[in-house]
Design an enzyme around this catalytic site. Structure first.
Site, PDB file in Angstrom:
ATOM      1  N   PRO A  35       1.325  28.719  -4.905  1.00  0.00           N
ATOM      2  CA  PRO A  35       1.769  30.089  -4.834  1.00  0.00           C
ATOM      3  C   PRO A  35       1.611  30.538  -3.388  1.00  0.00           C
ATOM      4  CG  PRO A  35       0.181  29.784  -6.593  1.00  0.00           C
ATOM      5  CD  PRO A  35       0.336  28.490  -5.912  1.00  0.00           C
ATOM      6  N   GLU A  36       2.584  31.206  -2.874  1.00  0.00           N
ATOM      7  CA  GLU A  36       2.442  31.765  -1.533  1.00  0.00           C
ATOM      8  C   GLU A  36       1.879  33.173  -1.668  1.00  0.00           C
ATOM      9  OE1 GLU A  36       5.370  31.124   1.378  1.00  0.00           O
ATOM     10  OE2 GLU A  36       6.053  29.241   0.520  1.00  0.00           O
TER      11      GLU A  36
END
Length: 269
Positions: A2-3
């Site tokens: 996940p960014e």
DNA sequence: CTTGTCACCTGAGCGC
DNA sequence: TGCGCTCAGGTGACAA
């Protein structure tokens, strides 16, 4: 992983369920994550979660007894569930909150982490992090000064967490496209005006992704387990063999420091 | 100091 | 069906 937008979406999702609540137990089924889950984490039992914060891609659960640091790695997700719901194969850690809430960490690849730091002390992993990309300290002047005489490619540079946190592979690709900058250029050769464009687009693409609730990719799921996000309209990331939305020419796919890069050789100079 | 490469781990997709 | 290969959102540790 996940960014940053996905981490922020997760933080916002879990916060109302656990903030102000007491940690009743911590169940570690698989301690071997990126680093072993420290035994001291149990000191958080009985503590009240004063705040649910984020620093870079770390989620911080602050209590008087110390802070839990959670990193989602490449494949991690957090969800709010009921303690009685049996954990699945990759559900490695449960933070039980009150009597009927479990904050459950799932992470198939186990690149994530659950760490602990004593109250008031900054964890070493957080001490060298650069500014938040959406904060005021992150601007063109900062990037320009920081990059002088830097040889690495500008894409590698902006993905360096000591330069700025939270810019991962997707949004690095997208921001460079939006700014019209060739990702292969040396960071030190980018002008102040170009960094102004880049900073503007890094902020814009991250803010937009957060607004949309994070990009849905593979195993990222929201805190409640749903995944019905709007897919952000990616201009270059993952579009091998496709054409540029601006000029119609074929996009270029290369590798930079072991990471995939996509760009338009015509629109990005 | 800076810069590049490796490692950690599971699972999906592809060609044969 | 199955095998072997490549790839995947991150990033610290190490070598050069």
């Amino acid at each position: 992983m996940p960014e940053l937008p996905e981490v922020e979406t997760t933080r916002r999702g879990i916060e109302p369920h656990i903030a102000g609540q007491v940690i009743s137990a911590i169940k570690v089924r698989q301690p071997q994550l990126r680093w072993p889950v420290p035994k001291q984490i149990q000191q958080l039992c009985g503590a009240t979660i004063d705040a649910v914060k984020r620093r870079g891609k770390y989620i911080l659960l602050e209590t008087q007894q110390g802070t839990a640091l959670i990193h989602l790695g490449m494949s991690g997700s957090l969800r709010i569930t009921h303690p009685d719901i049996p954990p699945e194969k990759h559900d490695h850690v449960d933070l039980l909150v009150g009597d009927d809430i479990a904050l459950r960490l799932r992470d198939p690849r186990r690149f994530g982490a659950v760490l602990w730091s004593v109250g008031g002390e900054l964890h070493p992993l957080l001490s060298k992090l650069g500014p938040e990309p959406l904060g005021e300290a992150f601007d063109a002047v900062y990037l320009h000064e920081k990059s002088r005489k830097r040889v690495p490619a500008v894409k590698t540079f902006i993905m360096n967490a000591q330069v700025v946190v939270g810019v991962g592979n997707i949004y690095a690709n997208e921001a460079l496209f939006a700014a019209g900058i060739d990702p292969r250029r040396a960071a030190g050769a980018i002008t102040l005006a170009e960094y102004q464009e880049l900073v503007t687009h890094i902020k814009a693409v991250l803010a937009r992704a957060i607004k949309q609730g994070g990009t849905t990719l593979r195993d990222f799921v929201r805190e409640d387990g749903q995944s019905g996000y709007f897919q952000i309209e990616l201009q270059v990331y993952g579009r091998s063999g496709e054409t540029c939305h601006q000029c119609g020419l074929m996009l270029t796919h290369i590798r930079q420091t072991q990471r995939s890069t996509w760009f338009c050789a015509h629109c990005q100079r």
